[in-house]
Design a protein around this motif. Structure first.
Motif, short mmCIF file in Angstrom:
data_model
loop_
_atom_site.label_atom_id
_atom_site.label_comp_id
_atom_site.label_asym_id
_atom_site.label_seq_id
_atom_site.Cartn_x
_atom_site.Cartn_y
_atom_site.Cartn_z
N LEU A 60 0.85 -1.30 0.00
CA LEU A 60 0.03 0.04 0.01
C LEU A 60 1.06 1.10 -0.06
CD1 LEU A 60 -2.69 -1.10 2.36
CD2 LEU A 60 -3.15 -0.84 -0.13
N THR A 61 1.79 1.30 0.61
CA THR A 61 2.91 2.29 0.64
C THR A 61 3.36 2.72 -0.69
OG1 THR A 61 3.51 1.84 2.98
CG2 THR A 61 4.79 3.23 1.94
N LEU A 62 3.72 1.57 -1.37
CA LEU A 62 4.10 1.63 -2.67
C LEU A 62 3.12 2.21 -3.46
CD1 LEU A 62 6.68 0.60 -4.67
CD2 LEU A 62 5.25 -1.45 -4.93
N ARG A 63 2.07 1.77 -3.59
CA ARG A 63 0.84 2.31 -4.54
C ARG A 63 0.82 3.73 -4.14
NH1 ARG A 63 0.11 -1.57 -8.29
NH2 ARG A 63 -0.05 -3.48 -7.38
N LEU A 64 1.33 4.54 -3.17
CA LEU A 64 0.82 5.96 -2.89
C LEU A 64 1.57 6.93 -4.00
CD1 LEU A 64 0.70 5.86 0.94
CD2 LEU A 64 -1.36 5.80 -0.80
N THR A 65 2.68 6.43 -4.46
CA THR A 65 3.14 7.50 -5.47
C THR A 65 4.31 6.62 -6.18
OG1 THR A 65 4.51 9.50 -5.21
CG2 THR A 65 5.47 7.94 -3.62
N SER A 90 -6.58 5.70 2.26
CA SER A 90 -5.92 6.73 1.67
C SER A 90 -5.68 6.11 0.22
CB SER A 90 -4.62 6.61 2.23
OG SER A 90 -4.77 7.34 3.57
N TRP A 91 -5.33 4.99 -0.14
CA TRP A 91 -5.26 4.33 -1.35
C TRP A 91 -6.65 4.41 -2.13
CZ3 TRP A 91 -6.31 -0.76 -3.40
CH2 TRP A 91 -6.01 -0.97 -4.71
N LEU A 92 -7.55 4.22 -1.64
CA LEU A 92 -8.93 4.04 -2.21
C LEU A 92 -9.34 5.51 -2.23
CD1 LEU A 92 -10.72 1.28 -0.32
CD2 LEU A 92 -9.89 1.14 -2.61
N PHE A 93 -9.32 6.37 -1.46
CA PHE A 93 -9.48 7.83 -1.68
C PHE A 93 -8.93 8.56 -2.57
CE2 PHE A 93 -9.99 12.13 -0.45
CZ PHE A 93 -11.55 12.11 0.03
N ASP A 94 -7.91 8.04 -3.01
CA ASP A 94 -6.88 8.84 -4.13
C ASP A 94 -7.40 8.42 -5.40
OD1 ASP A 94 -4.70 10.18 -5.11
OD2 ASP A 94 -3.68 8.26 -5.49
N LYS A 95 -8.26 7.37 -5.49
CA LYS A 95 -8.91 7.08 -6.87
C LYS A 95 -10.12 7.58 -7.23
CE LYS A 95 -6.65 2.40 -7.00
NZ LYS A 95 -5.96 2.73 -8.17
N LEU A 96 -10.56 8.37 -6.08
CA LEU A 96 -11.98 9.17 -6.02
C LEU A 96 -11.67 10.45 -7.30
CD1 LEU A 96 -13.49 9.22 -2.57
CD2 LEU A 96 -13.94 7.67 -4.62
N PRO A 97 -12.67 10.65 -8.08
CA PRO A 97 -12.70 12.06 -8.84
C PRO A 97 -12.74 13.25 -8.06
CG PRO A 97 -14.54 10.92 -8.94
CD PRO A 97 -13.89 10.04 -8.36
N PHE A 115 -5.36 11.87 7.05
CA PHE A 115 -5.48 13.69 7.10
C PHE A 115 -4.32 13.95 6.48
CE2 PHE A 115 -4.99 17.59 9.21
CZ PHE A 115 -6.02 18.25 8.77
N LEU A 116 -3.01 13.86 6.65
CA LEU A 116 -1.95 14.23 6.27
C LEU A 116 -1.66 14.11 4.71
CD1 LEU A 116 0.80 13.47 9.31
CD2 LEU A 116 -0.22 15.52 8.63
N LEU A 117 -2.11 13.04 4.41
CA LEU A 117 -1.82 12.49 3.11
C LEU A 117 -2.75 13.19 2.13
CD1 LEU A 117 -1.43 8.61 3.35
CD2 LEU A 117 0.35 10.36 3.05
N GLN A 118 -3.93 14.01 2.68
CA GLN A 118 -4.53 14.68 1.81
C GLN A 118 -4.11 16.29 1.90
OE1 GLN A 118 -6.63 12.81 0.24
NE2 GLN A 118 -5.90 11.16 1.56
N ALA A 119 -2.92 16.47 2.45
CA ALA A 119 -2.49 18.08 2.41
C ALA A 119 -2.63 18.54 1.02
CB ALA A 119 -1.33 18.02 3.12
N PRO A 120 -2.66 19.84 0.86
CA PRO A 120 -2.75 20.60 -0.37
C PRO A 120 -1.29 20.73 -0.55
CG PRO A 120 -3.50 22.11 1.52
CD PRO A 120 -3.57 20.66 2.15
N PRO A 136 -6.47 15.78 -10.31
CA PRO A 136 -6.57 16.80 -9.56
C PRO A 136 -6.37 16.60 -8.15
CG PRO A 136 -8.72 15.83 -10.02
CD PRO A 136 -7.83 15.22 -10.69
N SER A 137 -5.99 17.78 -7.53
CA SER A 137 -5.47 17.79 -6.10
C SER A 137 -6.76 17.34 -5.16
CB SER A 137 -5.07 19.12 -5.69
OG SER A 137 -4.85 18.97 -4.30
N PRO A 138 -6.41 16.62 -4.29
CA PRO A 138 -7.67 16.39 -3.40
C PRO A 138 -8.36 17.50 -2.70
CG PRO A 138 -5.51 15.63 -2.28
CD PRO A 138 -5.09 16.15 -3.60
N LEU A 139 -7.38 18.36 -2.27
CA LEU A 139 -7.97 19.75 -1.91
C LEU A 139 -7.70 21.08 -2.73
CD1 LEU A 139 -7.34 19.09 1.82
CD2 LEU A 139 -9.46 19.01 0.72
#
Length: 590
Positions: free
Chosen positions: A86-91, A131-138, A166-171, A188-191
């Protein structure tokens, strides 16, 4: 390339599996025995009604499988491998691929502590998964609304570790993109606004403050975690380092565009993986508590009455700590070897025979096992009950429940025994034993015929008396004289006299050996008789006929050696370290 990365993950998982299954298995057994996972609604509700309860429930569910160390090791290996993936999938990691293993390695370090709970690892896994699933949302308002909803929900599921989400959604910070935002502008950026990000932060803080006034837990635990560590006052620092390392590493990787954007190959990613594996592997090995592992091994073997395995173990690695020596002496006694062989092994006085019961959850258990096997059933019951009540995170113990059911069955407290057995019926691995034991309740004939319970009921004290925390020779005398066929009680009584140097009372009871069916006076008894005789007679007078000629000859050599000007402690131990005389000279008369 994908297959090479999976191979590295597989190798990491195998390393975790071998470590916990081969080098650290009894830490897993330790974890299992200090919880009681019940398959009923009230038990589940008591866990999930607190923040982090879902992660804790999953941790407890998995921990019950630690009864079988290799199964527990496989569970841990899978969880830590999932953290790495999961860490690998984040970036995009590029040539810094090896850094994706750091959080999993840090969690491995966290689990080296026998009081670190698996719920903490599950909290990290669930947070990374969210976090990984949330990153896939439009992008858009749906994403923003879901973010606001996700924070309190995730806090209730995993506890304060959700801070990572929360930190991984930082602008974006200055010129760097968000850690969860890909380099592609189409993602797009999550925020899109700092205001929303700070608003969510305030929402989380206010939520915790409100909960601190309504939940029956210390306010500080709402910030550090209720179910991550067995010690209520302990802050699980390593867990938090592992959690926050994900965010820090993602920032580092994002900053190193040169390394992450460059084409990577199996050869290019190998150096970073090798460096992380070697460094973190050395840290794991250096911080492993193998001394505690050995003590837990002896305790586990005594719990499961593996007396022959204990004897094999002490012959290859003689214990020198209190728990190991207590179990060593119990195993020798259970196999009828204590009176002949106890001084061939390390002895630390009465502390290694029947040590005083401490007010903690660990040290009373080996002593309680000795009490139980001796027939001191009420004493064993009290020791086990107090050990269970001393569990720091207020859980119950499957091991303690089983022993308390047994002691109450032996003493005739059938309704109390039934309470424990009905609880064990709701477990996965103790249900069968509980079902087999329930028919014995109030069945006096069946209990009398039972090879263990019938024997222990006959050996138990017949009269009530005041018992202090310190076992005295008078208590062992009373136990033995109440049932003069109790050979174990006799040998413990004689061992008590020998360990304290009370040779006069020892001589008063040595004649009972013939009535107990000893084919000859045990070797250490003969050595003690020879030593006592030498204190009251001049050298040259004949020894009692009870002492064999070989013991007489060796004792004469021993006396000559200790009077020799060339005597050394090393030589004394080398030549006579297996005798009572060596113990008496070095421990009683030192």
């Amino acid at each position: 390339m994908k297959h090479i990365r999976l191979l590295y993950t597989f190798l990491f998982g195998v390393a975790v599996l071998l470590f916990f299954g081969w080098a650290y298995p009894h830490h897993l057994h330790y974890q299992e025995q200090y919880q009681l996972f019940l398959f009923n609604c009230s038990y589940v509700w008591e866990i999930v009604k607190l923040p982090g309860g879902i992660a804790d429930l999953l941790g407890r569910f998995c921990t019950q499988f630690f009864l079988y160390a290799w199964v527990g090791a496989l569970i841990i290996a899978i969880l830590l491998s999932v953290v790495q993936l999961l860490t690998l999938r984040l970036t995009r990691w590029g040539r810094l691929y090896g850094l994706s293993f750091v959080p999993a390695f840090l969690l491995w370090l966290f689990l080296l502590d026998e009081n670190a709970l698996l719920g903490g690892v599950w909290a990290v896994v669930l947070t990374l998964l969210a976090s990984w699933l949330f990153d896939k949302l439009p992008g858009g308002w749906v994403r923003r609304i879901l973010l606001i909803v996700a924070i309190p929900v995730l806090y209730w599921v995993v506890g304060p570790v959700c801070l990572l989400f929360f930190l991984l959604q930082a602008p974006p910070l200055s010129s760097h993109p968000s850690p969860l935002t890909s380099h592609d502008s189409s993602h797009p950026s999550p925020l899109t606004s700092h205001n929303l990000y700070y608003g969510v932060f305030v929402l989380m803080a206010v939520m915790v403050i409100i909960l601190s006034h309504h939940l029956p837990v210390p306010a500080a635990k709402l910030w550090t975690g209720i179910h991550y560590h067995r010690y209520p006052e302990e802050v699980p620092v390593l867990l938090w380092i592992a959690t926050l390392s994900v965010f820090v590493l993602l920032l580092i990787v994002r900053a190193c565009h040169k390394w992450t954007n460059a084409p990577s190959s199996p050869v290019a990613i190998l150096p970073s993986f090798a460096v992380v594996a070697v460094v973190m592997g050395l840290l794991v090995w250096k911080n492993s508590n193998f001394k505690a592992e050995k003590a837990m091994q002896y305790d586990f073997m005594a719990c499961h009455q593996q007396w022959n395995r204990i004897l094999d173990t002490i012959n290859t690695d003689k214990p020198n700590n209190q728990i190991g020596v207590t179990i060593q002496n119990l195993a020798l006694a259970m196999r009828g070897m204590l009176a002949d062989h106890m001084f061939e092994y390390h002895q630390n006085g009465l502390a290694g025979l029947l040590p005083d019961v401490e007010r903690d959850a660990t040290s009373p258990m080996p002593t309680a096992e000795a009490f139980y096997q001796l027939g001191m059933i009420h004493v064993a019951q009290r020791s086990v009950f107090e050990a269970q009540e001393a569990i720091l995170d207020f859980q119950k113990s499957a091991r303690c429940y089983k022993r308390l059911a047994q002691t109450n069955l032996i003493t005739g407290n059938y309704e109390v025994a039934r309470k424990y057995l009905l609880a064990l019926q709701k477990t996965l691995f103790y249900k069968e034993w509980a079902n087999e034991t329930l028919p014995l309740l109030e069945n006096e004939e069946a209990i009398a015929k039972h090879p263990e319970y019938g024997r222990l009921r006959q050996m138990a004290y017949k009269d009530n008396f005041f018992f202090s925390d310190h076992v005295t020779p008078e208590m062992l005398q009373k136990l033995f004289l109440g049932n003069t066929t109790n050979r174990l009680a006799y040998e413990y009584l004689m061992a008590d006299y020998l360990l304290t140097g009370d040779l006069e009372n020892f001589a008063n009871y040595v004649g009972w050996g013939e009535k107990l069916g000893y084919p000859a006076i045990p070797r250490h008894f003969q050595e003690a008789l020879a030593l006592r005789w030498s204190m009251h007679h001049e050298r040259g007078e004949p020894m009692p006929a009870q002492v064999s000629p070989s013991i007489v000859q060796r004792f004469s050599q021993f006396i000559s050696y200790i009077k020799s000007p060339t005597m050394t402690r090393e030589g004394l131990a080398q030549n006579y370290g297996d005798t009572y005389w060596h113990y008496y000279i070095t421990t009683i008369q030192r």
